[in-house]
Write a protein that holds these residues in place. Structure first.
Motif, PDB file in Angstrom:
ATOM      1  N   UNK A  93       0.832  -1.202   0.000  1.00 26.25           N
ATOM      2  CA  UNK A  93       0.000   0.000   0.000  1.00 26.25           C
ATOM      3  C   UNK A  93       0.868   1.254   0.000  1.00 26.25           C
ATOM      4  N   UNK A  94       2.111   1.114  -0.464  1.00 25.59           N
ATOM      5  CA  UNK A  94       3.051   2.238  -0.409  1.00 25.59           C
ATOM      6  C   UNK A  94       2.620   3.408  -1.292  1.00 25.59           C
ATOM      7  N   UNK A  95       1.841   3.159  -2.334  1.00 17.77           N
ATOM      8  CA  UNK A  95       1.417   4.251  -3.219  1.00 17.77           C
ATOM      9  C   UNK A  95       0.011   4.750  -2.896  1.00 17.77           C
ATOM     10  N   UNK A  96      -0.631   4.173  -1.888  1.00 22.10           N
ATOM     11  CA  UNK A  96      -1.981   4.591  -1.517  1.00 22.10           C
ATOM     12  C   UNK A  96      -1.932   5.965  -0.859  1.00 22.10           C
ATOM     13  N   UNK A  97      -2.778   6.895  -1.292  1.00 23.47           N
ATOM     14  CA  UNK A  97      -2.772   8.235  -0.682  1.00 23.47           C
ATOM     15  C   UNK A  97      -3.262   8.211   0.763  1.00 23.47           C
ATOM     16  N   UNK A  98      -2.822   9.193   1.540  1.00 27.19           N
ATOM     17  CA  UNK A  98      -3.194   9.282   2.959  1.00 27.19           C
ATOM     18  C   UNK A  98      -4.697   9.364   3.146  1.00 27.19           C
ATOM     19  N   UNK A  99      -5.388  10.073   2.277  1.00 33.55           N
ATOM     20  CA  UNK A  99      -6.843  10.215   2.403  1.00 33.55           C
ATOM     21  C   UNK A  99      -7.528   8.852   2.328  1.00 33.55           C
ATOM     22  N   UNK A 100      -7.050   7.975   1.469  1.00 28.47           N
ATOM     23  CA  UNK A 100      -7.637   6.638   1.352  1.00 28.47           C
ATOM     24  C   UNK A 100      -7.333   5.799   2.595  1.00 28.47           C
ATOM     25  N   UNK A 101      -6.136   5.945   3.141  1.00 31.26           N
ATOM     26  CA  UNK A 101      -5.791   5.235   4.380  1.00 31.26           C
ATOM     27  C   UNK A 101      -6.737   5.657   5.501  1.00 31.26           C
ATOM     28  N   UNK A 102      -6.962   6.964   5.654  1.00 29.81           N
ATOM     29  CA  UNK A 102      -7.856   7.472   6.697  1.00 29.81           C
ATOM     30  C   UNK A 102      -9.281   6.970   6.482  1.00 29.81           C
ATOM     31  N   UNK A 103      -9.740   6.957   5.259  1.00 24.13           N
ATOM     32  CA  UNK A 103     -11.095   6.506   4.942  1.00 24.13           C
ATOM     33  C   UNK A 103     -11.281   5.039   5.332  1.00 24.13           C
ATOM     34  N   UNK A 104     -10.315   4.201   4.985  1.00 21.38           N
ATOM     35  CA  UNK A 104     -10.384   2.774   5.322  1.00 21.38           C
ATOM     36  C   UNK A 104     -10.359   2.565   6.835  1.00 21.38           C
ATOM     37  N   UNK A 105      -9.509   3.305   7.530  1.00 17.95           N
ATOM     38  CA  UNK A 105      -9.404   3.149   8.983  1.00 17.95           C
ATOM     39  C   UNK A 105     -10.691   3.572   9.687  1.00 17.95           C
ATOM     40  N   UNK A 106     -11.318   4.642   9.226  1.00 22.59           N
ATOM     41  CA  UNK A 106     -12.561   5.090   9.856  1.00 22.59           C
ATOM     42  C   UNK A 106     -13.658   4.039   9.717  1.00 22.59           C
TER      43      UNK A 106
END
Length: 123
Positions: A93-106
């Motif tokens: 997931x090294x190229x995944x943007x931070x916004x997508x990481x936050x969305x998945x975590x929420x």
């Protein structure tokens, strides 16, 4: 007043604490993450992160992902039940943007709350 710090009391620190979570956890998953959860006897949730070099090669990318996860946990810690959490990365997931990481975590925090409530009702 609510504190949004990420102090030592909110972290899994020792290998025995991690191993305790690996023993019979309940799991929640998304396309990017798997979180292993186990109820604890503390007043707050605790977070441990494991991001393998096999999944994310560069240390800078692993650190960015950890920073995003810690920050998101810090902001949502008061909504979570008292559980120990170990966050695992599923793939590269090294190229995944931070916004997508936050969305998945929420989304995962909501799943954890629902599963924890279901487990408490069954006990």
């Amino acid at each position: 007043m609510v504190s949004y710090t990420f102090s030592r009391e909110l972290r899994l620190l020792t290998p025995s604490e991690f191993n305790n979570v690996f023993q019979e956890p309940f799991r929640v998953s998304s396309p990017l993450f798997t979180i292993l959860c186990k109820a604890n006897q503390r007043p707050a949730p605790r977070l441990g992160l494991t991001i393998a070099k096999k999944r994310v090669k560069l240390a800078t990318q692993r650190n960015r992902i950890k920073r995003c996860c810690r920050n998101n946990f810090r902001l949502h810690q008061h909504e979570l039940p008292p559980v120990d959490l170990v966050l695992l990365v599923k793939g590269d997931i090294s190229t995944t943007p931070n916004a997508e990481l936050h969305k998945q975590l929420e989304k995962l925090w909501g799943k954890i709350k629902r599963q924890y409530q279901a487990l408490q009702q069954n006990c």
